[in-house]
Write an enzyme that holds these catalytic residues in place. Structure first.
Site, mmCIF file in Angstrom:
data_model
loop_
_atom_site.group_PDB
_atom_site.id
_atom_site.type_symbol
_atom_site.label_atom_id
_atom_site.label_comp_id
_atom_site.label_asym_id
_atom_site.label_seq_id
_atom_site.Cartn_x
_atom_site.Cartn_y
_atom_site.Cartn_z
ATOM 1 N N SER A 140 0.839 -1.195 0.000
ATOM 2 C CA SER A 140 0.000 0.000 0.000
ATOM 3 C C SER A 140 0.871 1.241 0.000
ATOM 4 O O SER A 140 1.999 1.225 0.517
ATOM 5 C CB SER A 140 -0.898 0.017 1.235
ATOM 6 O OG SER A 140 -1.538 1.272 1.380
ATOM 7 N N TYR A 154 -2.571 -0.170 10.207
ATOM 8 C CA TYR A 154 -2.630 -0.717 8.849
ATOM 9 C C TYR A 154 -1.348 -0.372 8.104
ATOM 10 O O TYR A 154 -0.738 -1.234 7.458
ATOM 11 C CB TYR A 154 -3.839 -0.146 8.119
ATOM 12 C CG TYR A 154 -3.902 -0.495 6.651
ATOM 13 C CD1 TYR A 154 -4.366 -1.741 6.235
ATOM 14 C CD2 TYR A 154 -3.500 0.418 5.678
ATOM 15 C CE1 TYR A 154 -4.427 -2.061 4.882
ATOM 16 C CE2 TYR A 154 -3.563 0.103 4.336
ATOM 17 C CZ TYR A 154 -4.026 -1.135 3.929
ATOM 18 O OH TYR A 154 -4.071 -1.453 2.595
#
Length: 245
Positions: A140, A154
């Site tokens: 990501s 995250y």
């Protein structure tokens, strides 16, 4: 077809980025196994699309938070496809909240699925990968920057995935197996829709001013899995519309 005769496993591929990756690999000639958790109908549809291309495919139910299920999915993919050449660790989850607000259960889930699962799947796959084998992790853009205060945990899992990628690249380089991580930016999926509550803000942060498509990530993964990328390993490739430019 650059992947003709190759055999691939894509985790979490019943929809979104994973489904696009699975179908792209098949379009390039690979036989493809996919895993899913609960979306059996969606997974079946992906398998049918791959089979319509003349490739072998199988959907394997496996919760990426379950170590035994992850290990079993690799072994089943090997059995169904007759071997394994490409592993794409795509399965991932998102839990939003600041560190103080996230429950321990949410934190464990993020660590289990986003970090432990790629480790376990890679460990299970490595004995089956030969010369020219590929591992591609899906990370990501949050691995390189955290523009929002509710994605710290995250982001930490995705940053750790970069370190795992580099470590595995060192371990497997002598075997001529490459390991890379693709870092998507805002991609229009069920997990992060372009018209969702965070959509417009993310789009404005990108250099291109818009969300990407799952196919944009799939194209990059297919390249990394191909012979054309044989000298690329240990790299983090950002496909993020310039959000971290």
């Amino acid at each position: 077809m650059s992947l003709n005769g190759k055999r691939a496993l894509v985790t979490g591929a019943s929809r979104g980025i994973g489904a696009a990756i699975a179908k792209k690999l098949a379009a390039e000639g690979a036989d493809v196994a996919i895993t899913y958790v609960g979306s059996a109908d969606a997974a079946t549809n992906v398998v049918r699309e791959i089979q319509a291309l003349g490739r072998r495919s199988v959907a394997i139910q496996a919760d990426s938070a379950d170590v035994a299920a992850v290990q079993g999915s690799v072994e089943k993919a090997v059995a169904e496809l007759g071997g394994l050449d490409i592993l794409v660790n795509n399965a991932g989850i998102l839990r939003i909240g600041d560190v103080n607000g996230l429950s321990i259960e949410d934190i464990n889930a993020l660590l289990d699925v986003n970090l432990r699962s790629p480790i376990v799947a890679s460990k299970a796959a490595i004995p089956h990968l030969g010369v020219g084998g590929r591992i591609v992790n899906i990370g990501s853009y949050f691995a390189e920057g955290v523009p929002f205060p509710v994605v710290g945990v995250y982001a930490a899992t995705k940053a750790a995935l970069v370190a795992l990628t580099k470590g595995l690249a060192r371990e497997l380089g002598p075997k001529d197996i490459t390991v890379n991580v693709v870092q998507p930016g805002p991609i229009n999926t069920d997990m992060n829709p372009h018209d969702g509550p965070f959509g417009s803000g993310q789009a404005q942060l990108t250099a291109l001013g818009k969300f990407g498509r799952p196919e944009d990530i799939a194209d990059t993964v297919a390249f990394l899995a191909s012979p054309n990328a044989k000298y690329i390993t240990g790299s983090a490739l950002s496909v993020d519309g310039g959000i971290n430019a």
